[in-house]
Design a protein around this motif. Sequence first.
Motif, mmCIF file in Angstrom:
data_model
loop_
_atom_site.group_PDB
_atom_site.id
_atom_site.type_symbol
_atom_site.label_atom_id
_atom_site.label_comp_id
_atom_site.label_asym_id
_atom_site.label_seq_id
_atom_site.Cartn_x
_atom_site.Cartn_y
_atom_site.Cartn_z
ATOM 1 N N LEU A 43 0.740 -1.288 -0.056
ATOM 2 C CA LEU A 43 -0.078 -0.097 -0.039
ATOM 3 C C LEU A 43 0.870 1.268 0.043
ATOM 4 O O LEU A 43 1.929 1.471 0.774
ATOM 5 C CB LEU A 43 -0.732 -0.087 1.366
ATOM 6 C CG LEU A 43 -1.827 1.435 1.378
ATOM 7 C CD1 LEU A 43 -2.822 1.003 0.216
ATOM 8 C CD2 LEU A 43 -2.548 1.280 2.541
ATOM 9 N N ARG A 44 0.600 2.262 -0.986
ATOM 10 C CA ARG A 44 1.530 3.298 -1.038
ATOM 11 C C ARG A 44 0.873 4.416 -0.996
ATOM 12 O O ARG A 44 -0.343 4.618 -1.106
ATOM 13 C CB ARG A 44 2.152 3.214 -2.665
ATOM 14 C CG ARG A 44 3.068 2.050 -2.882
ATOM 15 C CD ARG A 44 3.473 1.871 -4.185
ATOM 16 N NE ARG A 44 4.142 0.574 -4.562
ATOM 17 C CZ ARG A 44 5.473 0.506 -4.162
ATOM 18 N NH1 ARG A 44 6.113 1.464 -3.578
ATOM 19 N NH2 ARG A 44 5.975 -0.715 -4.328
ATOM 20 N N SER A 45 1.513 5.464 -0.298
ATOM 21 C CA SER A 45 1.181 6.874 0.037
ATOM 22 C C SER A 45 0.434 7.463 -1.160
ATOM 23 O O SER A 45 1.232 7.511 -2.299
ATOM 24 C CB SER A 45 2.041 7.725 0.695
ATOM 25 O OG SER A 45 1.592 8.784 0.632
ATOM 26 N N ALA A 46 -0.802 8.194 -1.091
ATOM 27 C CA ALA A 46 -1.076 8.867 -2.138
ATOM 28 C C ALA A 46 -0.881 10.222 -1.858
ATOM 29 O O ALA A 46 -1.281 11.090 -2.800
ATOM 30 C CB ALA A 46 -2.840 8.654 -2.380
ATOM 31 N N ILE A 52 0.848 10.523 9.367
ATOM 32 C CA ILE A 52 -0.006 9.395 9.318
ATOM 33 C C ILE A 52 -0.649 9.498 10.679
ATOM 34 O O ILE A 52 -0.076 9.424 11.760
ATOM 35 C CB ILE A 52 0.644 8.134 9.084
ATOM 36 C CG1 ILE A 52 1.323 7.978 7.703
ATOM 37 C CG2 ILE A 52 -0.289 6.766 9.259
ATOM 38 C CD1 ILE A 52 2.121 6.772 7.689
ATOM 39 N N GLU A 53 -2.246 9.960 10.471
ATOM 40 C CA GLU A 53 -2.689 9.898 11.834
ATOM 41 C C GLU A 53 -3.070 8.601 12.204
ATOM 42 O O GLU A 53 -2.944 8.533 13.691
ATOM 43 C CB GLU A 53 -3.977 10.883 11.570
ATOM 44 C CG GLU A 53 -3.456 12.186 11.480
ATOM 45 C CD GLU A 53 -4.361 13.403 11.537
ATOM 46 O OE1 GLU A 53 -5.831 13.110 11.232
ATOM 47 O OE2 GLU A 53 -4.256 14.333 12.358
ATOM 48 N N SER A 54 -3.792 7.989 11.293
ATOM 49 C CA SER A 54 -4.041 6.514 12.052
ATOM 50 C C SER A 54 -4.066 5.528 10.792
ATOM 51 O O SER A 54 -3.884 5.925 9.654
ATOM 52 C CB SER A 54 -5.558 6.695 12.456
ATOM 53 O OG SER A 54 -6.562 6.859 11.604
ATOM 54 N N LEU A 55 -4.009 4.245 11.186
ATOM 55 C CA LEU A 55 -3.868 3.189 10.209
ATOM 56 C C LEU A 55 -4.557 1.968 10.957
ATOM 57 O O LEU A 55 -3.999 1.631 11.953
ATOM 58 C CB LEU A 55 -2.482 3.123 10.377
ATOM 59 C CG LEU A 55 -1.571 2.278 9.034
ATOM 60 C CD1 LEU A 55 -1.927 2.783 7.834
ATOM 61 C CD2 LEU A 55 -0.120 1.957 9.345
ATOM 62 N N ILE A 92 9.263 1.071 6.266
ATOM 63 C CA ILE A 92 7.791 1.297 5.951
ATOM 64 C C ILE A 92 7.352 2.720 6.729
ATOM 65 O O ILE A 92 8.168 3.056 7.844
ATOM 66 C CB ILE A 92 7.089 0.136 6.223
ATOM 67 C CG1 ILE A 92 5.719 0.157 5.510
ATOM 68 C CG2 ILE A 92 6.769 0.242 7.946
ATOM 69 C CD1 ILE A 92 4.910 -0.925 5.379
ATOM 70 N N ALA A 93 6.734 3.514 6.117
ATOM 71 C CA ALA A 93 6.464 4.738 6.603
ATOM 72 C C ALA A 93 6.205 4.758 8.219
ATOM 73 O O ALA A 93 5.269 3.730 8.328
ATOM 74 C CB ALA A 93 5.345 5.370 5.941
ATOM 75 N N ILE A 100 4.890 10.503 -2.923
ATOM 76 C CA ILE A 100 3.723 9.562 -3.667
ATOM 77 C C ILE A 100 4.304 8.493 -3.980
ATOM 78 O O ILE A 100 5.009 8.268 -4.868
ATOM 79 C CB ILE A 100 2.781 10.400 -4.615
ATOM 80 C CG1 ILE A 100 2.086 11.666 -3.710
ATOM 81 C CG2 ILE A 100 1.838 9.476 -5.154
ATOM 82 C CD1 ILE A 100 1.517 12.427 -4.748
ATOM 83 N N GLY A 101 3.615 7.344 -3.435
ATOM 84 C CA GLY A 101 4.387 5.901 -3.876
ATOM 85 C C GLY A 101 5.144 5.208 -2.597
ATOM 86 O O GLY A 101 5.516 4.061 -2.466
ATOM 87 N N GLU A 102 5.511 6.122 -1.429
ATOM 88 C CA GLU A 102 6.139 5.502 -0.222
ATOM 89 C C GLU A 102 5.345 4.314 0.267
ATOM 90 O O GLU A 102 4.211 4.625 0.538
ATOM 91 C CB GLU A 102 6.353 6.715 0.840
ATOM 92 C CG GLU A 102 6.928 6.224 1.959
ATOM 93 C CD GLU A 102 7.759 7.195 2.612
ATOM 94 O OE1 GLU A 102 7.629 8.276 2.398
ATOM 95 O OE2 GLU A 102 8.608 6.814 3.698
ATOM 96 N N PRO A 103 5.799 3.143 0.551
ATOM 97 C CA PRO A 103 4.920 2.065 1.302
ATOM 98 C C PRO A 103 4.720 2.482 2.514
ATOM 99 O O PRO A 103 5.347 3.134 3.511
ATOM 100 C CB PRO A 103 6.332 1.117 1.372
ATOM 101 C CG PRO A 103 7.037 1.389 0.276
ATOM 102 C CD PRO A 103 7.315 2.927 0.197
ATOM 103 N N VAL A 104 3.388 2.256 2.644
ATOM 104 C CA VAL A 104 2.698 2.482 4.179
ATOM 105 C C VAL A 104 2.432 1.229 4.801
ATOM 106 O O VAL A 104 2.478 1.197 6.119
ATOM 107 C CB VAL A 104 1.378 3.436 3.916
ATOM 108 C CG1 VAL A 104 0.859 3.743 5.086
ATOM 109 C CG2 VAL A 104 1.771 4.874 3.399
#
Lengths: 759, 759
Positions: A43-46, A52-55, A92-93, A100-104
């Motif tokens: 899953l990559r950052s858009a 990142i507030e929550s996951l 990972i982030a 944009i594209g960084e792995p989350v």
Amino acid sequence: MQQDRFSAVGSNTKRQDAIEKVTGHAKYTGDLALPGLLEGKVLRSAFPHALIESLDTHKAEALHGVVAVLTRDDLKDIDPYYGHCLRDRPLIAIDRVRYIGEPVAVVAAENRETAEEALSLIDVRYKDLPCLASVEDALAEGAPLLHENVAGVGEFHEMGGVGDQKKSNVCHHEHFAKGSPDKGFEEADEIIEETYEFPMIYHYTMEPHTTVAKYTQESITLWTSSAHPFLVRAEIAHMFGLPHSKVEVVVPYVGGAFGGKSYFKIEPMVVAMARKTAGRPVRVAQSVAESMLTIRRHSAKCRIKTGVTHDGSVIARQAEVVMDTGAYADNGPRVAKRAANRIHGPYKIKHCKIDVVAVYTNTVPAGSMRSIGGPQTIWPLESHMDSIAERLGIDPLEFRLKNFLRSGEELRAGAKAMDADLAVGLKEAAACIGWGDIERAPGRGLGIAVGVTDSEAMPVSVALVRLLADGSVMVMAGSTEVGQGTRTILSQIAAEELDVPVERVTMQGTNTSSTPFDRSTGASRSTTVMGNAVKAAAEDLRQQIIDAAAEVLRVDQNNIELKEGEVICGDKRLGYGKIVALFFGMPGGELIGRGYIRPGGGMGTQLPVFWETGMGGVDLNVDTETGSVKLNKYVSVADVGKAINPAQCEGQDEGAAIQGLGHTMFEALSYENGQLLNPNLIDYRVPSITDLPVVFESKLVENRDGPGPYGAKGMGESGIVSIAPAIGNAIAQATGVRIRELPLTPERVWRALKNAKRG
Amino acid sequence: MQQDRFSAVGSNTKRQDAIEKVTGHAKYTGDLALPGLLEGKVLRSAFPHALIESLDTHKAEALHGVVAVLTRDDLKDIDPYYGHCLRDRPLIAIDRVRYIGEPVAVVAAENRETAEEALSLIDVRYKDLPCLASVEDALAEGAPLLHENVAGVGEFHEMGGVGDQKKSNVCHHEHFAKGSPDKGFEEADEIIEETYEFPMIYHYTMEPHTTVAKYTQESITLWTSSAHPFLVRAEIAHMFGLPHSKVEVVVPYVGGAFGGKSYFKIEPMVVAMARKTAGRPVRVAQSVAESMLTIRRHSAKCRIKTGVTHDGSVIARQAEVVMDTGAYADNGPRVAKRAANRIHGPYKIKHCKIDVVAVYTNTVPAGSMRSIGGPQTIWPLESHMDSIAERLGIDPLEFRLKNFLRSGEELRAGAKAMDADLAVGLKEAAACIGWGDIERAPGRGLGIAVGVTDSEAMPVSVALVRLLADGSVMVMAGSTEVGQGTRTILSQIAAEELDVPVERVTMQGTNTSSTPFDRSTGASRSTTVMGNAVKAAAEDLRQQIIDAAAEVLRVDQNNIELKEGEVICGDKRLGYGKIVALFFGMPGGELIGRGYIRPGGGMGTQLPVFWETGMGGVDLNVDTETGSVKLNKYVSVADVGKAINPAQCEGQDEGAAIQGLGHTMFEALSYENGQLLNPNLIDYRVPSITDLPVVFESKLVENRDGPGPYGAKGMGESGIVSIAPAIGNAIAQATGVRIRELPLTPERVWRALKNAKRG
């Protein structure tokens, strides 16, 4: 010792990987099947820059077929930061995303479809932060810092230095000065100043980044498409707290690297994912689009100013290069370091002042790519050299020949002096395109350029060469076969030293658990550095064969000759294998030669190990109505010292030139507010067969003056640097218009011509 | 150099494979998954001896999911015969079958069920030939020859001799005589002659024979449960016409070997199958029942005659041993060779004449099994020694002590003299069971026996020991981990030499493409021979560490001490890894130590490399009503020279004794007209935990007199040989009845007692 006759070296031996590759049997990392292998999807950052507030991964984890989801919550017991220059990048982030594209998150599932579906079930809430879309944004007063404590987190650990201490978005600042630049410019008769731009480029390896990892209680095994397996081993061992001996990195065939598979890319992330799947191995096989979001070449803006005298002597140079290094350092600091020497160029310059900065932005991280920092600096430098020649009214060839560093002269104090005769190669390039002979015609132009780079090659390689009891020979060397033909070259070197038919020598893929250490595959170093290690190992083995033969035949060593795989002693001829069998008293046993290469240990103490040297010459026509450029002829000259395998040298040199044709004519990653607009091979166009020059030649210069075996030196990168300025120079000659930005698309050329008419 | 302090050696280091094995993560050949892996199933002959008149595979080939069927028709372009003593065996039956269970065809299919179904569709027409069900049948006048041209087909190639030239079913005849046997018997006061029988035994390894093979145009890769990977490599290379360097044999963990995985078993067949499947790999994973049809231990009939004087001196011995070697030679010739020395025994005998023949029959081929030819000869020998003592009225312990070869005395000319103090061990065994002290009671008996064998170990091993830049150490040695703990032992030796914690040392599985040559794993050789190779490699590495430290610290070598993984020089202490990093100028590089062991090169020139020495003592009760035997105590004594890892030594010695308890009390392969009647673990009963003696001890004798590292010598086989005669002797003492056939089942004991009463 200069050797005058060669059997294996210098011949166009069939490539060891040829049949496997043309028949489709060659296996790459993605072909690996393992029991219980899971598919990992990322899953990559858009968002280009956000907290990142929550996951929330609960829904994804509940999906049938999902085995585990990796997030920042899984990193608490390890050091999640990595990087070979600066440990600025989490696998990972963690708290925020920077491009944009960084792995989350990563999902490991029973199959790819399930993994992909699960990605859509992960709920991430971001808080937007200002996007530093460009180096200008990043360097602006008051810009937010992308890495607040990078000097604290990482250190420039492998290189011994440290990152920029000042709190800014400058990832690395390389400064180099000599003489008195101000005085130099004062003394100059003419000062020419220009600004050039070089775009962001993608490597486009046929095989995107792919890694399979298996994590057990006591060890980690990685199969990865990597050019630096031993550095991957060390970094993974460091991060996950294991000794090097418990981390096994296996490199099957690699489908192209070009620097994009240097150091560590997705490996730490995949290992962390595998750590969570209870011993089941995980594969992450990226798409091309994902790999375009993984690594790229630095874009650069370069201001270059040169002071010359009327007689055509360069006396002062100042250059400022600003490179966009993206969201994480990767190899940015080294690229900046190299760029500093490369913008200087292979010319006698008494006074100079060079500053190169690599700047963090909210874009895909930039790292190594074929000739790091080379195209970005040699495009401006060699275009600029023509601009100066034009201003002075001197022939560009003569101008360069006049100012070239001669072999033995130094570019900067402390560095190895120039080790090539540059004039030979440039004259060859010029002659090949008919420089000075060809009739001028409207729209037709000739251009030349020189590419000399200080190779990044670290002279650290270890090799073993094994002689088996049937006389077959195995080379164990950690150079990875990325398509450059290294297995063939190193086998030729072993065959030459041992005087055996090259068909009898085999080299296999790298496995860090059995293959001896090699610093890396890259920087054109394998033939030179690993070649010397293999040569040393083969020499050691050769002596052992002589010793063993003397013992088993009960003769003095001086009565023994080795020839064509046989020990000759008087009228006795015994195959090497027979000597092994007699030595061990059975048809078994083996002799193992060992070779160590290290700084000062046979390769000198000064860096670069060699200056990589190439030239380009082009004959082209510009259609002034459309701006399209037709290449009538392109000649690439590579000074290889000694071609171990001429056909492979030519193949590499041609490949480099054509890859350079990409950034010269077509390629540019296009960004808008941190969003990559063309992450696919339709919108990002690489050269195809129809783009080849009508006549396309590679010429090898062989002066036997390299520090590698038989006088070889590194090649395969030089071809990429000269083509852009050679074409730019030819267009300028053809049209009178100097274009300072790449790629030279018809539209850009047409606009430049139109603007010039207007101006 | 005798070393008096040990850190790693002598300690009960945790086994390297412990966690993987107890957690079920250890991977064996059968666990391997490969892309496109096919399952191979074997069609086996149902006839003990027959011509193959026709073989029709069309229906099988037409079955959906069948990829290929291997038959004799596929062998025309290769040499299909193999065998390390005699190349008498085709990889699949050609003109005729010679035992029930012989492979006739192999089906490779998408899955096991399909492959099994296809077997039933193969139509084979046989023409029956007379069955040579026993050695008596085979040796009978006019018996058909099982191998008509074996002397022509094969030669005893590895051993340098040739097979029996006379056209007969004798596969090998070993003759050994010294002195004047006839004169010796003339001079004797008493002549005792007996005949003993030893049954056919199955190895029962937990993991049956399993091989995966992949065949490409240019190379072969095999994953196989083998103890002799380098010999497999050479044989496969020979058969399929490739250099050794193109045949890669990988050995994961092996689930027990005990000689049953020596030399070549199913490997040639599986490679030939893989050659037919267009590059797709094939796995043949046998069942226990199939492995019982693959290899077994020789049965033997032994006539032994000894002449003694009244004072208890043995002066003459004659023995004739007839061994059933089954349908193909396998290791029969070597077993016969070894049996000849073993029936002689470790006693001073002036005159002797020994003949051992290995005879072809229509039964499963017999080969190596733990102590080859040992149990078959030491059972009669040591029983016979007690019979003689009884006849002379001398205590069996005293009788043996009187006649023992002393250390330095030779058993036969040309062989290495006895290198152990046998009296020490035997007195220990006797003392442990209270010999001479325990009160006699009806049905209770004590028994002792000695097992001394000339190890088959060939002293040819090569090892590398690698020091990585983080100070971790890797041992590269071709000893396969068959459960004996060799990875741990060899790591301890490297740790000892380098003075590093043993946890820092790792040894991986064998891969012939990267692991240096080793003759084999077997003959109790790994600790002694490979141990010396690893020690030599570690010594070489140690010196390199000192050299490197002297260089980087700029001090004299004499000022450097290596201790606990650190280089100590004055008040400086640097980890070995740091020295490597300084030596190579980066946190990488490695130093590689190399060790060669070969005859005359550090291990003497005489064979055996060592005499493997053990003793057994037993205290038991016989229930004369039922014939059942209860073991009150069994003590096994192993002379190990020096225990590198005492717990592992004890474990191996205990395992050997219990495996010997199997052939002593329970096990026998039962044949009727060439048909094996009990090819399963219900009808073929191996010892279980409930069969253990009430008190069960292993005692180690450590005189540091072995030729291995630190005075170690081979062990792990001796425990299997003494138990049968010790128990037989104790039963004789308890009941007055000498039983001369194994196993000593309650029925056999009961019948013997009943017959004795009648007699």
